[in-house]
Structures are given as structure tokens and as C-alpha cells.
Design a protein around this motif. Structure first.
Motif, PDB file in Angstrom:
ATOM      1  N   VAL A  85       0.844  -1.203   0.000  1.00  8.30           N
ATOM      2  CA  VAL A  85       0.000   0.000   0.000  1.00  8.30           C
ATOM      3  C   VAL A  85       0.877   1.250   0.000  1.00  8.30           C
ATOM      4  CG1 VAL A  85      -1.673   1.332   1.326  1.00  8.30           C
ATOM      5  CG2 VAL A  85      -1.967  -1.124   1.086  1.00  8.30           C
ATOM      6  N   PHE A  86       1.905   1.259   0.852  1.00  9.93           N
ATOM      7  CA  PHE A  86       2.837   2.389   0.903  1.00  9.93           C
ATOM      8  C   PHE A  86       3.497   2.589  -0.464  1.00  9.93           C
ATOM      9  CE2 PHE A  86       7.049   4.192   1.466  1.00  9.93           C
ATOM     10  CZ  PHE A  86       6.848   5.219   2.362  1.00  9.93           C
ATOM     11  N   MET A  87       3.936   1.499  -1.063  1.00  6.32           N
ATOM     12  CA  MET A  87       4.566   1.573  -2.378  1.00  6.32           C
ATOM     13  C   MET A  87       3.620   2.191  -3.405  1.00  6.32           C
ATOM     14  SD  MET A  87       5.815  -1.711  -4.609  1.00  6.32           S
ATOM     15  CE  MET A  87       5.864  -1.669  -6.413  1.00  6.32           C
ATOM     16  N   GLY A  88       2.372   1.739  -3.410  1.00  4.30           N
ATOM     17  CA  GLY A  88       1.411   2.250  -4.385  1.00  4.30           C
ATOM     18  C   GLY A  88       1.079   3.713  -4.175  1.00  4.30           C
ATOM     19  N   VAL A  89       0.843   4.103  -2.916  1.00  7.28           N
ATOM     20  CA  VAL A  89       0.502   5.503  -2.639  1.00  7.28           C
ATOM     21  C   VAL A  89       1.690   6.409  -2.942  1.00  7.28           C
ATOM     22  CG1 VAL A  89      -0.250   7.111  -0.862  1.00  7.28           C
ATOM     23  CG2 VAL A  89      -1.193   4.809  -0.905  1.00  7.28           C
ATOM     24  N   MET A  90       2.899   5.945  -2.610  1.00  3.38           N
ATOM     25  CA  MET A  90       4.088   6.753  -2.878  1.00  3.38           C
ATOM     26  C   MET A  90       4.287   6.944  -4.389  1.00  3.38           C
ATOM     27  SD  MET A  90       6.518   8.480  -1.442  1.00  3.38           S
ATOM     28  CE  MET A  90       6.874   7.906   0.220  1.00  3.38           C
ATOM     29  N   LEU A  91       4.067   5.893  -5.163  1.00  2.00           N
ATOM     30  CA  LEU A  91       4.201   6.026  -6.611  1.00  2.00           C
ATOM     31  C   LEU A  91       3.142   6.961  -7.192  1.00  2.00           C
ATOM     32  CD1 LEU A  91       5.142   2.429  -7.783  1.00  2.00           C
ATOM     33  CD2 LEU A  91       6.513   4.484  -8.002  1.00  2.00           C
ATOM     34  N   GLU A  92       1.977   6.965  -6.566  1.00  2.00           N
ATOM     35  CA  GLU A  92       0.937   7.893  -7.005  1.00  2.00           C
ATOM     36  C   GLU A  92       1.424   9.340  -6.882  1.00  2.00           C
ATOM     37  OE1 GLU A  92      -3.483   9.405  -5.587  1.00  2.00           O
ATOM     38  OE2 GLU A  92      -2.519   7.745  -4.561  1.00  2.00           O
ATOM     39  N   GLY A 102      -0.739  -1.517  -7.771  1.00  2.00           N
ATOM     40  CA  GLY A 102      -1.709  -2.496  -7.298  1.00  2.00           C
ATOM     41  C   GLY A 102      -2.910  -1.897  -6.589  1.00  2.00           C
ATOM     42  N   ILE A 103      -3.110  -0.581  -6.673  1.00  2.00           N
ATOM     43  CA  ILE A 103      -4.221   0.081  -5.986  1.00  2.00           C
ATOM     44  C   ILE A 103      -5.199   0.605  -7.032  1.00  2.00           C
ATOM     45  CG2 ILE A 103      -4.884   1.932  -4.418  1.00  2.00           C
ATOM     46  CD1 ILE A 103      -2.164   1.740  -3.138  1.00  2.00           C
ATOM     47  N   VAL A 104      -6.391   0.038  -7.073  1.00  2.00           N
ATOM     48  CA  VAL A 104      -7.355   0.369  -8.111  1.00  2.00           C
ATOM     49  C   VAL A 104      -7.812   1.818  -8.007  1.00  2.00           C
ATOM     50  CG1 VAL A 104      -9.684  -0.102  -8.950  1.00  2.00           C
ATOM     51  CG2 VAL A 104      -8.146  -1.985  -8.426  1.00  2.00           C
ATOM     52  N   GLY A 105      -8.184   2.252  -6.802  1.00  2.00           N
ATOM     53  CA  GLY A 105      -8.725   3.594  -6.646  1.00  2.00           C
ATOM     54  C   GLY A 105      -7.766   4.667  -7.127  1.00  2.00           C
ATOM     55  N   ASN A 112       8.530  18.433   1.657  1.00  2.00           N
ATOM     56  CA  ASN A 112       7.581  18.771   0.591  1.00  2.00           C
ATOM     57  C   ASN A 112       6.145  18.349   0.911  1.00  2.00           C
ATOM     58  OD1 ASN A 112       9.728  19.760  -0.821  1.00  2.00           O
ATOM     59  ND2 ASN A 112       9.887  18.046  -2.241  1.00  2.00           N
ATOM     60  N   LYS A 113       5.893  17.858   2.132  1.00  2.00           N
ATOM     61  CA  LYS A 113       4.560  17.458   2.608  1.00  2.00           C
ATOM     62  C   LYS A 113       4.032  16.200   1.913  1.00  2.00           C
ATOM     63  CE  LYS A 113       4.397  21.291   5.035  1.00  2.00           C
ATOM     64  NZ  LYS A 113       4.615  21.261   6.486  1.00  2.00           N
ATOM     65  N   VAL A 114       4.887  15.527   1.135  1.00  2.00           N
ATOM     66  CA  VAL A 114       4.443  14.312   0.448  1.00  2.00           C
ATOM     67  C   VAL A 114       4.389  13.139   1.425  1.00  2.00           C
ATOM     68  CG1 VAL A 114       5.043  12.621  -1.346  1.00  2.00           C
ATOM     69  CG2 VAL A 114       5.311  15.068  -1.788  1.00  2.00           C
ATOM     70  N   LEU A 115       5.396  13.014   2.274  1.00  2.00           N
ATOM     71  CA  LEU A 115       5.483  11.866   3.183  1.00  2.00           C
ATOM     72  C   LEU A 115       4.295  11.818   4.137  1.00  2.00           C
ATOM     73  CD1 LEU A 115       7.221   9.463   4.007  1.00  2.00           C
ATOM     74  CD2 LEU A 115       8.401  10.949   5.635  1.00  2.00           C
ATOM     75  N   ASP A 116       3.843  12.973   4.624  1.00  2.00           N
ATOM     76  CA  ASP A 116       2.706  12.995   5.547  1.00  2.00           C
ATOM     77  C   ASP A 116       1.458  12.409   4.890  1.00  2.00           C
ATOM     78  OD1 ASP A 116       4.351  14.186   7.377  1.00  2.00           O
ATOM     79  OD2 ASP A 116       3.628  16.217   7.021  1.00  2.00           O
ATOM     80  N   ASP A 117       1.185  12.829   3.659  1.00  2.00           N
ATOM     81  CA  ASP A 117       0.004  12.316   2.950  1.00  2.00           C
ATOM     82  C   ASP A 117       0.120  10.815   2.711  1.00  2.00           C
ATOM     83  OD1 ASP A 117      -0.971  14.878   2.864  1.00  2.00           O
ATOM     84  OD2 ASP A 117      -0.309  15.280   0.814  1.00  2.00           O
ATOM     85  N   VAL A 118       1.306  10.370   2.329  1.00  2.00           N
ATOM     86  CA  VAL A 118       1.506   8.939   2.045  1.00  2.00           C
ATOM     87  C   VAL A 118       1.321   8.113   3.302  1.00  2.00           C
ATOM     88  CG1 VAL A 118       3.204   7.211   1.329  1.00  2.00           C
ATOM     89  CG2 VAL A 118       3.006   9.353   0.063  1.00  2.00           C
ATOM     90  N   MET A 119       1.909   8.544   4.405  1.00  2.00           N
ATOM     91  CA  MET A 119       1.803   7.792   5.658  1.00  2.00           C
ATOM     92  C   MET A 119       0.360   7.748   6.146  1.00  2.00           C
ATOM     93  SD  MET A 119       4.788   6.628   6.352  1.00  2.00           S
ATOM     94  CE  MET A 119       4.708   6.171   8.074  1.00  2.00           C
ATOM     95  N   THR A 120      -0.351   8.874   6.006  1.00  2.00           N
ATOM     96  CA  THR A 120      -1.751   8.908   6.436  1.00  2.00           C
ATOM     97  C   THR A 120      -2.599   7.952   5.611  1.00  2.00           C
ATOM     98  OG1 THR A 120      -1.541  11.217   7.134  1.00  2.00           O
ATOM     99  CG2 THR A 120      -3.766  10.385   6.758  1.00  2.00           C
ATOM    100  N   SER A 121      -2.454   7.990   4.288  1.00  2.67           N
ATOM    101  CA  SER A 121      -3.223   7.099   3.418  1.00  2.67           C
ATOM    102  C   SER A 121      -2.884   5.638   3.681  1.00  2.67           C
ATOM    103  CB  SER A 121      -2.956   7.433   1.949  1.00  2.67           C
ATOM    104  OG  SER A 121      -3.376   8.736   1.624  1.00  2.67           O
TER     105      SER A 121
END
Length: 524
Positions: A78-85, A124-127, A357-366
Motif C-alpha cells: 500500500v505504501f509503495m502504491g501511494v508513494m508512486l501515485e 496495485g491500488i485500483v482507486g 515537501n509534505k508528500v510523506l505525511d500524505d503517504v503515511m496517512t493514506s
């Protein structure tokens, strides 16, 4: 009274189904319905409350036990997918592929399918895939004169490829559930040294069906472009210019990441959990490289992340040449230590940059939200399954499947039909955690191959994302589609792809080798 007692587990399943349709939270619905029917069973004298003492150990065994460490792969993937997003891979891929295929009729649709396949193997994340491609591609396709239904259906269908092309969260969860069910079925048959079905087996088994689906989707785009050219026009030649440098820049990072993750699993170099860790680190480095921006310090951390990624590639690749752990020469060890230190320093710099850059916070939360949802549903489903079994539900299901006409084939068809219908209303996680543990042991006792069954179930669950009226991919796309694209357009565009999905499911059912051939070749 005896009829009520025999029907109690099936009434329990029906009550949970109705409660879920009313919109109650999944995890609490499963646990709450289970406790209510447990009390009813106590009142009727068919359920001993002492069985509830086994529930904490059941949770511990499912989530905390080292034998179940495969579930650790879920938050990592999940972390991998959100980070790639967040790493802007999708935008670059869509832009590069659109330019490469845009000159031909149906080219934009083909590029959407190919990008969907690459993102599926990366995230691997459809949404995330559907929303990203819906925001980026749908306005472009409509502006170029694409039929609204075809454009919407192409994006929704391409987004669901993340369910079948590994690494996939569905395959990880299915692998965990099927492994437990297969061991249970073998113990029931008196086999106390059971064979094991792993997530790696399912990953290998899903590759060929996943590629077949991509080919079928592309073929459909070509056929539509031939018989209805006005529905899929080509881009103007001055806009569709092939820039191979841009294409390679867009393709290389996700392809390297895919090869590192899948290759390490299929070659036996890493478990799925370890490979998920590789993917998470690789996605973090890629996101840092793509999100650096600015000058000075940011460029320094960007360079460190790039060097760290190179160090990781060299470390992973070196395993194929030399066993670092047993290397005799000190130079090899010092080189490995140096590459590891470089990877660690670059990784720390990447995290610092993404945090700034505030990216890590969003990724960790998701990641925390999605992972928590999965595991809380797992806990509720574990309680549901425990009480369902103690009420005699597993015996009822076994008798029902054994009585199905056609033996194992008839039982398999019945299970696939039930899962397909449930997919109209329930999420794939609910079906995986509730239905699979109930029906899988009985199917295994009838002689059904576990990898074949797992791939069939994954294809079936993927179809559930596209089936109107409640297909989740359709809802994701509806949320980001322009106002001129109606819900009816989205449904109309999805139906042909549902037919393709069903055809692929039937093909794999008729030719089991499509699912079992590659695992047999790799592991045996």
C-alpha cells in the motif's frame, strides 16, 4: 426447531449481507452479527460460549504469528502504491504513451490500457489508478472526440488490472486465506505434513491471465477503432510526436521497480514481504527524485536519492552473480557495505526531502488508513468465521458443494456464481475474508488445485470492480468525471469490459494451465 438450527448459519450470512447493504461499517457489521447469532446459538443450546475464548488466539495466529508475516506485505505494498501515485509516474506515462500511440485510431485508448497495466504492476491500488487516469486522460479523450462510454469504460477497466497483475493486494490477501484453508483441508484428510500454497505461487499464476487481459483490452480498442472509427479518432499529427527520450524516461523507473519486486519473488531471492520492502524503498527514492523541485539543497538530496537507487539496483543484481554473505574476498564485503551505506544515506535524504515537501505525511496517512481498514475487517471476519463454523455452517457448505451436480466442477461453478453476484454489492476485501475461508476448504477436499482456484477468484473479484450498479471502479471514476459524462455513460462503457473479464475467467477455467503452468515451471 431443528430446521431453524440447521438454517442458523445461513441466516447469519444473510443478516450480514443485508446489514452491509444498509451501509453499516464492514468490520463492526461482521463482528456484531456474529455476536448476535452467537447469543441466539447459546439460547438454542447449539453454541458453547467457551469457544469465544479461542478468538484472541485466532487473532494472534492470523495477524501476529510469524507464520503469517505475509500480511506485513499489505501495508508495504500500500505504501509503495501511494508513494508512486505521488511520484508523477502516471502523468509521465500517459503523456509519453499518448504521444506514441496517438497517431492511430484508438491510440489513446490503447495508451490508457498499457499505462493501466504498468501502474497495476507498480502500485496495485485500483482507486489511485482510476482516479489518476480519470483526471488526466478522460478530458483529453473527450476533447479528441472519443465516445464518452468508450473513454470511461477504458479507464475504469484499465484501473482494475491492479487486482490481477502482481504485485496485487488482492493476491496477497487471497494467498493468506487460501494457504490457511489448504492446510485445514489437508489436515481434515489426515495429511499432517501439508503442501503449502504461497503468495509467490499466486503471483506467478496470475501473470499469464493478467497479460491475456491486457491483450484482450487492446484488441477491443482496435476492433472498435475499425468498426466505429468516429468513436476513437486519432490525434492530429502535429501533436502526436514520438519522443523516445521522454518515453524511456517515463518507462524505465517503473519497469526497474517492477522487475526488482516481481523478479526477486519469482526467482526465490526474497519473500513477498521482503520484496514489498524493496518496492517501498524504491518508490520512496523515485518519489524523491521526481518531487525534488527547487535548487541547491533539494538538488543535492535528489542526487543522493538517485545514487541510492543505483546502489540498491547493484546490490539486488549482485545476488545473481555472487553470494555476498559467503564471499571470501574482503573487497566484495566492503563493496557491499559501501553500497548499503550509500543506500541508507540516500534513503534518509529522500525521506527528509519528501517530509519537507509534505508528500510523506500524505503517504503515511493514506497507508495507515487503508492498512487499518484491511486489518480491522480481518478481525471482524475472523469472529464471523469462528461463530459460523461453530454453528455448523462449514458442514452445511460442505454438504451443499458436495451435492452440486457435476462434482468438483459443479461446486466450483456454484462458488464462482455466488462470488460474482456478491461482487455486485460487496467489496473484494469482504468477499475474501468472509466467503473464501468458508468455501475454499470444501473445494480443496474435492480436489481443486489451490493456485488455479486463487487465480479464478482473483479474476472474479476483479470483475466485481466493474459490474454495475456498485462497481467500485465506476464510483471512483464518477467522482472525477466531467459533468457531461453521465453515470449511464460509465455503465455503458464498462459492460463490454465486463464481458471480456467473464470470457477470460471462462478461458482460465477451461484451460487450468494458464494459471498453473508458470508456477509449475518456476517452482518445480
Amino acid at each position: 426447531m431443528s430446521i431453524l438450527i440447521e438454517a442458523l448459519p445461513f441466516l447469519m450470512f444473510l443478516a450480514a449481507f443485508v446489514a452491509l447493504l444498509r451501509g453499516f461499517p464492514v468490520a463492526f457489521t461482521l463482528a456484531g452479527v456474529a455476536l448476535v447469532f452467537g447469543l441466539i446459538g447459546i439460547a438454542l443450546g447449539v453454541f458453547d460460549p467457551i469457544h469465544l475464548r479461542a478468538f484472541p488466539q485466532r487473532i494472534y495466529g492470523n495477524i501476529m504469528d510469524m507464520d503469517k508475516s505475509i500480511l506485513v506485505a499489505v501495508p508495504l505494498f500500500v505504501f509503495m502504491g501511494v508513494m508512486l501515485e505521488k511520484s508523477k509516474v502516471a502523468e509521465e506515462l500517459l503523456e509519453a504513451m499518448g504521444a506514441a500511440f496517438g497517431r492511430m485510431r484508438g491510440g489513446l485508448g490503447i495508451s490508457v490500457v498499457l499505462v493501466g497495466a504498468l501502474l497495476a504492476a507498480s502500485t496495485g491500488i485500483v482507486g489511485a489508478t482510476v482516479v489518476t487516469m480519470g483526471l488526466l486522460s478522460l478530458p483529453t479523450m473527450l476533447r479528441r472526440g472519443y465516445d464518452k462510454g468508450l473513454a470511461a469504460g477504458s479507464i475504469a477497466a484499465a484501473g482494475t488490472l491492479g487486482q490481477i497483475i502482481p504485485p496485487s493486494i488482492v493476491l496477497v490477501l487471497l494467498g493468506d486465506q487460501l494457504s490457511s484453508a489448504y492446510a485445514e483441508a489437508q489436515r481434515a484428510q489426515g495429511i499432517f505434513s501439508p503442501d503449502v500454497v504461497s503468495v509467490g505461487d499466486l503471483f506467478a499464476g496470475a501473470l499469464i491471465p493478467g497479460f491475456l487481459l491486457v491483450i484482450a483490452y487492446v484488441g477491443y480498442q482496435i476492433v472498435i477503432a475499425i468498426i466505429r472509427p468516429g468513436s476513437a479518432p486519432a490525434m492530429p499529427h502535429d501533436e502526436a510526436k514520438t519522443d523516445w527520450g521522454k518515453i524511456l524516461h517515463a518507462l524505465t523507473p517503473p519497469l526497474v521497480l517492477i522487475i526488482a519486486v516481481l523478479g526477486s519473488i519469482l526467482t526465490g531471492l526474497a519473500t513477498p514481504t521482503e520484496a514489498a520492502g524493496i518496492g517501498a524503498v524504491g518508490a520512496t527514492l523515485l518519489a524523491a527524485i521526481r518531487n525534488a523541485g527547487g535548487q541547491g539543497e533539494a538538488k543535492l538530496f535528489q542526487a543522493l536519492a538517485a545514487l541510492s537507487a543505483l546502489a540498491l539496483i547493484l546490490l539486488i543484481g549482485s545476488v545473481l552473480v555472487v553470494d555476498v554473505r559467503n564471499a571470501q574476498g574482503a573487497i566484495v564485503l566492503y563493496l557491499a557495505y559501501g553500497l548499503s551505506a550509500l543506500a541508507l544515506i540516500g534513503g534518509a535524504g529522500a525521506l527528509y526531502l519528501l517530509k519537507r515537501n509534505k508528500v510523506l505525511d500524505d503517504v503515511m496517512t493514506s497507508t495507515a488508513q487503508i492498512s487499518a481498514m484491511v486489518f480491522v475487517i480481518l478481525i471482524g471476519a475472523a469472529l464471523f468465521s469462528l461463530i459460523f463454523r461453530e454453528l455448523g455452517g462449514d458442514h452445511g457448505v460442505r454438504d451443499l458443494l458436495a451435492a452440486a451436480p457435476g462434482g468438483a466442477v459443479g461446486a466450483l461453478i456454484l462458488v464462482m456464481l455466488v462470488m460474482f453476484i456478491l461482487g455486485f454489492f460487496l467489496d473484494f476485501i469482504e468477499i475474501t475474508f468472509v466467503v473464501v475461508p468458508i468455501v475454499a476448504p470444501s473445494l480443496f477436499m474435492l480436489g481443486v488445485d489451490p493456485v488455479w482456484l486463487g487465480v479464478l477468484m482473483a479474476l472474479n473479484l476483479q470483475t466485481s470492480f466493474l459490474t454495475p450498479p456498485f462497481g467500485f471502479a465506476l464510483f471512483y471514476l464518477r467522482g472525477v468525471a466531467p459533468p457531461e459524462v453521465t453515470t449511464g455513460d460509465i455503465y455503458r462503457g464498462a459492460i463490454p469490459f465486463v464481458a471480456i473479464q467473464i470470457a477470460a475467467l471462462i478461458l482460465v477455467a477451461l484451460i487450468p494451465w494458464l494459471a498453473t503452468g508458470l508456477p509449475d515451471l518456476i517452482y518445480q
